[in-house]
Design a protein around this motif. Structure first.
Motif, PDB file in Angstrom:
ATOM      1  N   PHE A 152       1.004  -1.291  -0.146  1.00  0.00           N
ATOM      2  CA  PHE A 152      -0.048   0.133  -0.178  1.00  0.00           C
ATOM      3  C   PHE A 152       0.917   1.255   0.010  1.00  0.00           C
ATOM      4  O   PHE A 152       0.256   2.365  -0.299  1.00  0.00           O
ATOM      5  N   LEU A 153       2.069   0.992   0.250  1.00  0.00           N
ATOM      6  CA  LEU A 153       3.174   2.427   0.278  1.00  0.00           C
ATOM      7  C   LEU A 153       3.077   2.892  -0.966  1.00  0.00           C
ATOM      8  O   LEU A 153       3.483   4.190  -1.209  1.00  0.00           O
ATOM      9  N   SER A 154       2.844   2.259  -2.032  1.00  0.00           N
ATOM     10  CA  SER A 154       2.800   2.927  -3.343  1.00  0.00           C
ATOM     11  C   SER A 154       1.549   3.468  -3.721  1.00  0.00           C
ATOM     12  O   SER A 154       1.249   4.350  -4.845  1.00  0.00           O
ATOM     13  N   ASP A 155       0.697   3.647  -2.791  1.00  0.00           N
ATOM     14  CA  ASP A 155      -0.516   4.278  -2.800  1.00  0.00           C
ATOM     15  C   ASP A 155      -1.224   4.882  -4.113  1.00  0.00           C
ATOM     16  O   ASP A 155      -2.187   4.169  -4.700  1.00  0.00           O
ATOM     17  N   GLY A 156      -0.906   6.109  -4.807  1.00  0.00           N
ATOM     18  CA  GLY A 156      -1.290   6.560  -5.673  1.00  0.00           C
ATOM     19  C   GLY A 156      -0.616   6.457  -6.991  1.00  0.00           C
ATOM     20  O   GLY A 156      -1.043   6.939  -8.058  1.00  0.00           O
ATOM     21  N   ASN A 157       0.114   5.170  -7.139  1.00  0.00           N
ATOM     22  CA  ASN A 157       1.076   5.328  -8.356  1.00  0.00           C
ATOM     23  C   ASN A 157       0.527   4.430  -9.267  1.00  0.00           C
ATOM     24  O   ASN A 157       0.838   4.067 -10.326  1.00  0.00           O
ATOM     25  N   GLY A 158      -0.643   3.481  -8.976  1.00  0.00           N
ATOM     26  CA  GLY A 158      -1.274   2.734  -9.722  1.00  0.00           C
ATOM     27  C   GLY A 158      -0.910   1.577  -9.736  1.00  0.00           C
ATOM     28  O   GLY A 158       0.201   0.968  -9.135  1.00  0.00           O
ATOM     29  N   PRO A 159      -1.427   0.382 -10.696  1.00  0.00           N
ATOM     30  CA  PRO A 159      -1.248  -0.796 -10.602  1.00  0.00           C
ATOM     31  C   PRO A 159       0.257  -1.352 -11.112  1.00  0.00           C
ATOM     32  O   PRO A 159       0.843  -2.290 -10.729  1.00  0.00           O
ATOM     33  N   THR A 160       0.901  -0.567 -12.012  1.00  0.00           N
ATOM     34  CA  THR A 160       2.131  -0.837 -12.611  1.00  0.00           C
ATOM     35  C   THR A 160       3.229  -0.694 -11.357  1.00  0.00           C
ATOM     36  O   THR A 160       4.480  -1.355 -11.442  1.00  0.00           O
ATOM     37  N   HIS A 161       3.047   0.069 -10.120  1.00  0.00           N
ATOM     38  CA  HIS A 161       4.072   0.052  -9.239  1.00  0.00           C
ATOM     39  C   HIS A 161       3.240  -0.359  -8.001  1.00  0.00           C
ATOM     40  O   HIS A 161       3.793  -0.342  -6.752  1.00  0.00           O
ATOM     41  N   GLN A 162       2.318  -1.405  -8.115  1.00  0.00           N
ATOM     42  CA  GLN A 162       1.879  -1.848  -6.711  1.00  0.00           C
ATOM     43  C   GLN A 162       2.711  -3.356  -6.512  1.00  0.00           C
ATOM     44  O   GLN A 162       2.311  -4.297  -7.162  1.00  0.00           O
ATOM     45  N   ALA A 163       3.723  -3.490  -5.816  1.00  0.00           N
ATOM     46  CA  ALA A 163       4.383  -4.558  -5.228  1.00  0.00           C
ATOM     47  C   ALA A 163       3.439  -5.265  -4.484  1.00  0.00           C
ATOM     48  O   ALA A 163       3.940  -5.038  -3.052  1.00  0.00           O
ATOM     49  N   ILE A 164       2.430  -5.842  -4.669  1.00  0.00           N
ATOM     50  CA  ILE A 164       1.665  -6.768  -4.028  1.00  0.00           C
ATOM     51  C   ILE A 164       1.719  -8.114  -4.106  1.00  0.00           C
ATOM     52  O   ILE A 164       0.795  -9.096  -3.528  1.00  0.00           O
ATOM     53  N   ASP A 165       2.652  -8.590  -4.975  1.00  0.00           N
ATOM     54  CA  ASP A 165       3.088 -10.060  -5.233  1.00  0.00           C
ATOM     55  C   ASP A 165       4.465 -10.091  -4.801  1.00  0.00           C
ATOM     56  O   ASP A 165       5.096 -11.397  -5.277  1.00  0.00           O
ATOM     57  N   ASP A 166       5.027  -9.166  -4.270  1.00  0.00           N
ATOM     58  CA  ASP A 166       6.614  -9.482  -4.184  1.00  0.00           C
ATOM     59  C   ASP A 166       7.072 -10.697  -3.278  1.00  0.00           C
ATOM     60  O   ASP A 166       7.908 -11.555  -3.534  1.00  0.00           O
ATOM     61  N   ILE A 167       6.282 -10.902  -1.954  1.00  0.00           N
ATOM     62  CA  ILE A 167       6.506 -11.954  -1.349  1.00  0.00           C
ATOM     63  C   ILE A 167       6.372 -13.300  -1.809  1.00  0.00           C
ATOM     64  O   ILE A 167       6.875 -14.246  -1.803  1.00  0.00           O
ATOM     65  N   ALA A 168       5.168 -13.264  -2.550  1.00  0.00           N
ATOM     66  CA  ALA A 168       4.913 -14.399  -3.294  1.00  0.00           C
ATOM     67  C   ALA A 168       6.077 -15.063  -4.125  1.00  0.00           C
ATOM     68  O   ALA A 168       6.437 -16.317  -4.477  1.00  0.00           O
ATOM     69  N   VAL A 169       6.555 -13.975  -5.033  1.00  0.00           N
ATOM     70  CA  VAL A 169       7.632 -14.277  -6.094  1.00  0.00           C
ATOM     71  C   VAL A 169       8.866 -14.677  -5.293  1.00  0.00           C
ATOM     72  O   VAL A 169       9.482 -15.554  -5.487  1.00  0.00           O
ATOM     73  N   LEU A 170       9.433 -13.936  -4.424  1.00  0.00           N
ATOM     74  CA  LEU A 170      10.505 -13.905  -3.859  1.00  0.00           C
ATOM     75  C   LEU A 170      10.767 -15.111  -2.981  1.00  0.00           C
ATOM     76  O   LEU A 170      11.870 -15.798  -2.800  1.00  0.00           O
ATOM     77  N   ARG A 171       9.648 -15.560  -2.296  1.00  0.00           N
ATOM     78  CA  ARG A 171       9.805 -16.492  -1.317  1.00  0.00           C
ATOM     79  C   ARG A 171       9.950 -18.070  -2.134  1.00  0.00           C
ATOM     80  O   ARG A 171      10.423 -18.868  -1.520  1.00  0.00           O
ATOM     81  N   SER A 172       9.760 -17.839  -3.429  1.00  0.00           N
ATOM     82  CA  SER A 172       9.723 -19.088  -4.155  1.00  0.00           C
ATOM     83  C   SER A 172      11.219 -19.414  -4.522  1.00  0.00           C
ATOM     84  O   SER A 172      11.329 -20.537  -4.921  1.00  0.00           O
ATOM     85  N   ILE A 173      11.819 -18.586  -4.500  1.00  0.00           N
ATOM     86  CA  ILE A 173      13.638 -18.629  -4.693  1.00  0.00           C
ATOM     87  C   ILE A 173      14.304 -19.078  -3.471  1.00  0.00           C
ATOM     88  O   ILE A 173      14.119 -18.691  -2.437  1.00  0.00           O
ATOM     89  N   PRO A 174      14.861 -20.551  -3.809  1.00  0.00           N
ATOM     90  CA  PRO A 174      15.125 -21.027  -2.624  1.00  0.00           C
ATOM     91  C   PRO A 174      15.998 -20.427  -1.513  1.00  0.00           C
ATOM     92  O   PRO A 174      15.967 -20.505  -0.454  1.00  0.00           O
ATOM     93  N   ALA A 175      16.966 -19.406  -1.994  1.00  0.00           N
ATOM     94  CA  ALA A 175      17.938 -19.006  -1.027  1.00  0.00           C
ATOM     95  C   ALA A 175      17.447 -17.608  -0.235  1.00  0.00           C
ATOM     96  O   ALA A 175      18.073 -17.197   0.522  1.00  0.00           O
ATOM     97  N   MET A 176      16.632 -17.220  -1.041  1.00  0.00           N
ATOM     98  CA  MET A 176      16.124 -15.623  -0.671  1.00  0.00           C
ATOM     99  C   MET A 176      15.569 -15.582   1.037  1.00  0.00           C
ATOM    100  O   MET A 176      14.485 -16.511   1.209  1.00  0.00           O
ATOM    101  N   ASN A 177      15.800 -14.843   1.483  1.00  0.00           N
ATOM    102  CA  ASN A 177      15.035 -14.527   2.996  1.00  0.00           C
ATOM    103  C   ASN A 177      14.265 -13.364   3.034  1.00  0.00           C
ATOM    104  O   ASN A 177      14.673 -12.413   1.886  1.00  0.00           O
TER     105      ASN A 177
END
Length: 226
Positions: free
Chosen positions: A23-48
């Motif tokens: 939500f910190l991207s508030d007024g920037n629109g869908p192209t700037h909404q990182a609301i899938d970041d955890i889903a994507v990055l947690r799938s990378i084995p080494a990434m915390n």
């Protein structure tokens, strides 16, 4: 691709900072909404993944993050602290701030503030709340989460992220692995982008103000109780 290939496969101790996640991207629109970041990055084995509750917790943890031998993604959070956090901070350890028996609230990142205020509203109505600041969603503090699940009647996850792949998914995986079947209430974005606006407008429109969170949790809890 670059994170997966150059950081994930090598396991290099690279530290990534998500500048305006959720939500910190508030007024920037869908192209700037990182609301899938955890889903994507947690799938990378080494990434915390570290999701500080506020600016103070972020600063406290940075030294541990920087000197960790593992790659880390930090969900940047500039909001001021509204509680005094534990002085014994440790990556991979959740922070249990209250030990109620009716409802367990699990959250991370910027929505810590709204979730904490919702807790106070629920307690004012006689609902006992266990509150867990998950903060490191990977590695997860499985013991703290399971303790919350097993000692309350309703488990609530609150996050500014898609429901798929975020904390609710993490909770579901953990419960299935441990053959636990709690009553749950996921409060997240269910497969849609959020309506852009100023942060206070986004929180109100999407139902993440303390009042709206508390009302939704109370409704679900009373349904179970009756």
């Amino acid at each position: 691709e670059f994170v997966r290939t150059d950081v994930g496969i090598s396991g290099a101790p690279v530290k990534l900072i998500g500048a305006v996640p959720g939500f910190l991207s508030d007024g920037n629109g869908p192209t700037h909404q990182a609301i899938d970041d955890i889903a994507v990055l947690r799938s990378i084995p080494a990434m915390n993944i570290f999701c500080p509750a506020d600016h103070e917790e972020m600063v406290t943890a940075l030294e541990q993050v920087i000197y960790s031998p593992n790659p880390y993604y930090v969900r940047y959070n500039p909001r001021p602290a509204i509680v005094k956090h534990s002085e014994n901070f440790s990556l991979g350890t959740a922070e249990t701030l209250s030990t109620g028996t009716d409802v367990a609230i699990l959250t991370y990142g910027m929505l810590f503030q709204e979730s904490w205020q919702a807790k106070a509203l629920l307690e004012a109505k006689g609902i006992s709340v266990r509150f867990v600041n998950v903060r490191t969603v990977k590695p997860l503090d499985e013991a703290a989460v399971l303790e919350a699940v097993n000692n309350t009647r309703l488990t609530v996850t609150i996050e500014d992220h898609f429901q798929v792949g975020g904390l609710y998914t993490i909770l579901s995986e953990l419960c299935l692995k441990n053959r636990v079947s709690p009553y749950t209430l996921p409060i997240a974005l269910d497969g849609r982008w959020f309506k852009p606006g100023r942060l206070n407008e986004v929180l109100d429109y999407e139902g993440f103000t303390p009042e709206k969170l508390a009302a939704r949790i109370e409704k679900r809890f009373l349904e179970l109780k009756n």
